[in-house]
Enzyme design. Structure first.
Site, PDB file in Angstrom:
ATOM      1  N   HIS A 473       0.840  -1.210   0.000  1.00 30.55           N
ATOM      2  CA  HIS A 473       0.000   0.000   0.000  1.00 30.55           C
ATOM      3  C   HIS A 473       0.873   1.259   0.000  1.00 30.55           C
ATOM      4  O   HIS A 473       0.707   2.141  -0.862  1.00 30.55           O
ATOM      5  CB  HIS A 473      -0.905  -0.028   1.235  1.00 30.55           C
ATOM      6  N   GLU A 474       1.783   1.352   0.962  1.00 25.68           N
ATOM      7  CA  GLU A 474       2.620   2.551   1.045  1.00 25.68           C
ATOM      8  C   GLU A 474       3.547   2.664  -0.161  1.00 25.68           C
ATOM      9  O   GLU A 474       3.846   3.765  -0.632  1.00 25.68           O
ATOM     10  CB  GLU A 474       3.425   2.559   2.355  1.00 25.68           C
ATOM     11  N   HIS A 477       1.734   4.429  -2.897  1.00 28.34           N
ATOM     12  CA  HIS A 477       1.832   5.883  -2.744  1.00 28.34           C
ATOM     13  C   HIS A 477       3.191   6.381  -3.249  1.00 28.34           C
ATOM     14  O   HIS A 477       3.287   7.413  -3.934  1.00 28.34           O
ATOM     15  CB  HIS A 477       1.704   6.279  -1.274  1.00 28.34           C
ATOM     16  N   HIS A 480       3.451   6.659  -6.934  1.00 28.96           N
ATOM     17  CA  HIS A 480       2.726   7.833  -7.431  1.00 28.96           C
ATOM     18  C   HIS A 480       3.651   9.050  -7.456  1.00 28.96           C
ATOM     19  O   HIS A 480       3.634   9.851  -8.406  1.00 28.96           O
ATOM     20  CB  HIS A 480       1.521   8.093  -6.525  1.00 28.96           C
TER      21      HIS A 480
END
Length: 682
Positions: A473-474, A477, A480
């Site tokens: 998940h991190e 990010h 991105h």
């Protein structure tokens, strides 16, 4: 006020890629550097405001975008370290810096001559040829000024300044109180009987925690997630689970100097005052104007729709859990300190699988390498560890990110283990955003921070499956930010609508459930044996286990967030827990626990950026389930689909998120893939 030229925060770093010189930065450097950078930035702003030339995009909007970059760099180092490696003196600096930065921001936003130029460019925008990104920057700049009081009277601007400065100070104080309360409590276990049920790795971690505190003959459980969660899942001593739960659920709600009740209420009050000053009925109306959801009514309808779908499933799942608990000798009604314990037992009963069995297949180095491999297959990028980049703590690792042709894309800092100076949870942040200067891409400096169990003398850090998905998940990010390819810093990477920002992170979690991906890394740390296929099938099935209950729990945070912020005056209550109980009735299936509250430790909305935006986690789940359905259709490592998604990531906030999403997916998102994935379609 001039400072010594040797202040490392005021000179460009000589390290590769101008990475911050963390070892050289001392606590006493921050405030002088920040004050000087703010003075310089104000001079830059004044030069723009007093420019005699007719205002245009380049001499006003772009010039403003380029101003004050040093302030942003210094603030990012300060506040990132205040989250990941803090101490009392750094916290004091952060408290002093917050109102300084709020005042600086207001000096810009409330500058009449500057805004007059911006307004002129905005009103003449149809007469100039701008790129789509330039148009977005102009729109965002104008709206930002209006939303920060540029159209207010002088008297109201002064009130706005006071509100913002107090709000900034209270937000920092809220976070400090939560951290203090999290660190202050320990559960000391003095006998092996009290360890009953705990797996060997959790016992070992508790022993290490005790040794750190000079209690070598005991075991220590803390409120940090790697210690708290396993205890709630496995500890057989119910009274100890209750004690630990009550400590966790009463953080910053006790009758001491760290109580956050009045701070939360005051922050909410200030947010309402600010919104109404700007012409919005509530803080939620103000926030959601810049979100995909647009209005509080739409958010509430979204939450209610999901709650309606999830609640019958959740009730059935809780009933099954309670029946199962009774077969294990439990009597009475399940309490909040029982759910994780019996859910873990039921999971093992149904699937013959648990974290203890899975953890040996998920050593942290392998999981991280797998995340890198997935990104490589999808986007053509690679990661190389660098040992010549300074770090703020010896445990931090740094990786250079390279494109398919060897071009440098950015740096990734990885900080994985809990410390007293690190707040709980997991997050991604940046020390520098990506942007372009005279056509040259300035690369981002990105960090992911987690709180995973430490390695021991004879074992690597072994992750639970939830921690595996947290890392992915991190990392999503981080991608991105790392793959961003825009001109303007304020539109790069994760600078997108908040209900869009979780799409790149949450979509990455999907690969953790795919056999083709698990085969890359799920190998026993001792034997090298690949995770058996039967386990993989069970992991996929686990994706729906207790998902109705988990969905309601996630929605409850959204309900509470909106109760604080979608109101025309700050909530009034005699007792916070009574207020919360009334708000959460539609989505809460468990008996209330006296003396506990969620809001006082709800850092996401009171010291983070999620006020009136916590719903965005579920909103983004709709997006990620719908988007991943395309990968499932084309192949989870399909490069063509991966590169299409990379284009979405690279665009950052330079285009409207729905436009980006439809360009990738071909249509607006459907809620059906999420409902199907979660097993909520009856």
């Amino acid at each position: 006020m001039k400072t010594d030229i040797r202040n490392p925060l005021l000179v460009e770093s000589e390290h590769p890629f101008a990475a911050p010189d963390f070892p050289a930065i001392q606590t006493e450097h921050y405030l002088p550097a920040l004050q000087e950078a703010i003075e310089q930035a104000k001079a830059e702003i004044e030069a723009i405001a007093q420019n005699p030339a007719t205002p245009d995009f380049f001499n006003t909007i772009e010039a403003l975008e380029r101003a004050g970059k040093q302030v942003n760099r210094i603030a990012s180092v300060l506040f990132n370290l205040n989250s990941a490696e803090t101490n009392e003196s750094l916290q004091a600096v952060a408290r002093e810096a917050s109102p300084l930065l709020a005042a600086y921001a207001n000096d810009i936003m409330l500058h009449e001559q500057l805004f007059a130029r911006i307004r002129y460019v905005w009103e003449h925008r149809h007469k100039t040829q701008l790129t789509a990104e330039q148009q977005m920057l102009l729109t965002q700049t104008y709206r930002q000024f209006v939303r920060n009081g540029a159209l207010l009277s002088e008297a109201d601007k002064a009130i706005l300044r006071q509100i913002d400065e107090e709000k900034a100070r209270l937000s920092v104080q809220f976070g400090e109180n939560v951290l203090k309360e999290t660190n202050d409590f320990i559960l000391v276990l003095e006998s092996e009987e009290e360890l009953a049920g705990l797996p060997a790795w959790a016992v070992e971690a508790a022993r290490q925690e005790a040794a750190k505190r000079n209690m070598s003959d005991k075991w220590v459980i803390t409120l940090q997630a790697p210690s708290f969660m396993p205890f709630m899942q496995y500890a057989q001593r119910r009274e100890l689970r209750e004690k630990l739960y009550r400590a966790y659920a009463s953080r910053a709600y006790r009758n001491n100097e760290h109580n956050n009740v009045e701070i939360a209420r005051r922050i909410a009050e200030l947010r309402v005052q600010r919104a109404r000053l700007l012409g919005y009925p509530t803080h939620a109306h103000f926030v959601l104007e810049e979100r995909m959801a647009q209005t509080p009514e739409r958010v509430q309808a979204f939450l209610d729709e999901l709650a309606q779908k999830a609640k019958p499933v959740a009730i059935r799942q809780m009933s099954e859990l309670e029946k199962f608990a009774k077969t294990q000798g439990f009597e009475g009604q399940l309490q909040r300190w029982d759910v994780s314990f019996y859910a873990e037992k039921l999971k093992k009963h149904l699937f013959d699988i648990d974290d203890d069995r899975l953890k040996p297949y998920f050593p942290l180095p392998q999981v991280l390498a797998a995340a890198f491999e997935v990104a490589g297959r999808l986007y053509g990028i690679s990661f190389q560890q660098r040992t010549d980049i300074p770090v703020y703590h010896e445990e931090v690792e740094v990786y250079e990110v390279l494109d398919y042709d060897g071009t440098h894309l950015g740096l990734l800092y990885a900080d994985f283990h809990p410390r007293e100076g690190k707040r709980s949870g997991a997050w991604m942040t940046t020390f520098r955003e990506q942007y372009k200067e005279e056509g040259k891409r300035i690369s981002p400096l990105v960090s992911i921070v987690c709180n995973f169990t430490r390695p021991t003398q004879d074992k690597p850090s072994l992750l639970t499956f939830n921690e595996v998905t947290t890392l992915f998940h991190e990392f999503g990010h981080a991608l991105h930010a790392l793959l961003s390819d825009v001109t303007y810093e304020s539109l790069s990477g994760t600078n997108v609508y908040w209900d869009f920002v979780e799409l790149p992170s949450q979509i990455m979690e999907n690969w953790c459930y795919e056999a083709e991906c698990l085969a890359l890394f799920a190998k026993h740390y001792e034997t090298g044996e690949t995770l058996p296929m039967e386990y993989i099938e069970k992991i996929k099935a686990l994706g729906k286990f207790m998902e109705g209950y988990q969905t309601l729990r996630q929605l409850s945070f959204g309900y509470l967030d909106m109760a604080w912020h979608a109101v025309e005056q700050a909530p009034i209550f005699n007792k916070l827990e009574d207020f919360e109980r009334e708000v959460l009735t539609p989505v809460d299936l468990l008996p209330p626990v006296e003396g506990t509250a969620i809001s006082t430790a709800f850092s996401h909305i009171f010291s983070g950026g999620y006020s009136a935006g916590y719903y965005s986690y579920k909103w983004a789940e709709v997006l990620d389930a719908d988007a991943f359905a395309l990968f499932q259709e084309k192949g989870i490592f399909d490069r063509h689909t991966g590169l299409a998604f990379r284009r979405l990531l690279a665009a950052g906030g330079s285009r409207h998120p729905m436009e980006l999403y439809k360009a990738f997916r071909g249509h607006e998102p459907s809620v059906e893939p999420l409902l199907r994935r979660a097993g909520l379609l009856e």
